[in-house]
Design a protein around this motif. Structure first.
Motif, short mmCIF file in Angstrom:
data_model
loop_
_atom_site.label_atom_id
_atom_site.label_comp_id
_atom_site.label_asym_id
_atom_site.label_seq_id
_atom_site.Cartn_x
_atom_site.Cartn_y
_atom_site.Cartn_z
N ALA A 55 -40.78 -22.93 -24.81
CA ALA A 55 -40.72 -24.33 -25.26
C ALA A 55 -40.12 -25.20 -24.16
O ALA A 55 -40.64 -26.30 -23.89
CB ALA A 55 -39.90 -24.44 -26.55
N ASP A 56 -39.06 -24.73 -23.52
CA ASP A 56 -38.43 -25.49 -22.44
C ASP A 56 -39.40 -25.76 -21.29
O ASP A 56 -39.44 -26.86 -20.75
CB ASP A 56 -37.19 -24.77 -21.90
CG ASP A 56 -35.98 -24.88 -22.81
OD1 ASP A 56 -35.97 -25.76 -23.70
OD2 ASP A 56 -35.04 -24.08 -22.61
N LYS A 57 -40.17 -24.74 -20.92
CA LYS A 57 -41.15 -24.91 -19.83
C LYS A 57 -42.17 -25.98 -20.19
O LYS A 57 -42.53 -26.82 -19.36
CB LYS A 57 -41.88 -23.59 -19.55
CG LYS A 57 -41.08 -22.60 -18.78
CD LYS A 57 -41.90 -21.36 -18.50
CE LYS A 57 -41.01 -20.34 -17.79
NZ LYS A 57 -41.75 -19.33 -17.10
N LEU A 58 -42.65 -25.94 -21.42
CA LEU A 58 -43.63 -26.93 -21.87
C LEU A 58 -43.03 -28.34 -21.89
O LEU A 58 -43.67 -29.30 -21.48
CB LEU A 58 -44.17 -26.56 -23.25
CG LEU A 58 -45.06 -25.31 -23.30
CD1 LEU A 58 -45.18 -24.79 -24.72
CD2 LEU A 58 -46.42 -25.59 -22.70
N ILE A 59 -41.80 -28.44 -22.37
CA ILE A 59 -41.12 -29.74 -22.42
C ILE A 59 -40.94 -30.30 -21.02
O ILE A 59 -41.29 -31.46 -20.74
CB ILE A 59 -39.76 -29.61 -23.14
CG1 ILE A 59 -39.97 -29.36 -24.64
CG2 ILE A 59 -38.89 -30.85 -22.91
CD1 ILE A 59 -38.73 -28.89 -25.38
N ASP A 60 -40.40 -29.49 -20.12
CA ASP A 60 -40.15 -29.95 -18.75
C ASP A 60 -41.43 -30.40 -18.07
O ASP A 60 -41.48 -31.46 -17.43
CB ASP A 60 -39.47 -28.85 -17.93
CG ASP A 60 -38.05 -28.57 -18.35
OD1 ASP A 60 -37.47 -29.38 -19.12
OD2 ASP A 60 -37.51 -27.53 -17.93
#
Length: 161
Positions: A55-60
């Motif tokens: 999720a963090d990768k997608l958000i960033d």
């Protein structure tokens, strides 16, 4: 090139799906903790953390590309299963489902002619191949060894970092 609305919406949906997945694995970890299977609990906690990283990768990336990233509400996840094997059957089916979600996201990036996002999503596509294989391998062990092999399976899963 900034994200289109269609790609932004698709990323937001995938972020939500990854957060739901994290909650699912955390719920499974709780199930295993309550049943005294600390190795299975460990495996699920590692999986939980991986889903948060996804999720963090997608958000960033979405923010980097100018998307209007929104973390939405996460629906409730299951909390009980009939057996440890049933949990891993759920894991495998869920990972197949997530693979389809990632494929759909990649299709949208292709439709939107966003080559950078297509390249970014390759990591997720490859990750899903690994996720499905890991789940299937564990499930195969349950099917081969049955309940009699649970101790060995649990011990092996406790070694995951």
């Amino acid at each position: 090139m900034e994200f289109t609305k269609k790609l932004t919406d698709a990323f937001n949906a995938q972020i939500n799906a990854e957060m739901w997945s994290a909650n699912l694995y955390l719920s499974m970890a709780v199930f295993f903790k309550k049943t005294g299977l600390s190795g299975c609990e460990n495996w699920m906690k590692v999986q939980y953390k991986e889903e948060l990283e996804h999720a963090d990768k997608l958000i960033d990336y979405g923010i980097q590309r100018g998307g209007e990233i929104i973390v939405g509400a996460i629906d409730a996840v299951p909390t009980t299963w009939e057996s440890p094997q049933a949990v891993f059957e759920h894991v495998y089916k869920h990972e197949v489902h997530v693979s389809q979600l990632i494929d759909n996201l990649a299709d949208i990036a292709l439709e939107e002619k966003d080559k950078a996002t297509q390249e970014f999503l390759r990591w997720f596509i490859n990750e899903q191949v690994e996720e499905e294989d890991n789940a299937k391998t564990i499930l195969d062990k349950f099917r081969i060894y049955g309940v009699h092999g649970l101790y060995c399976i649990d011990k092996a899963l406790g070694k995951r970092e």
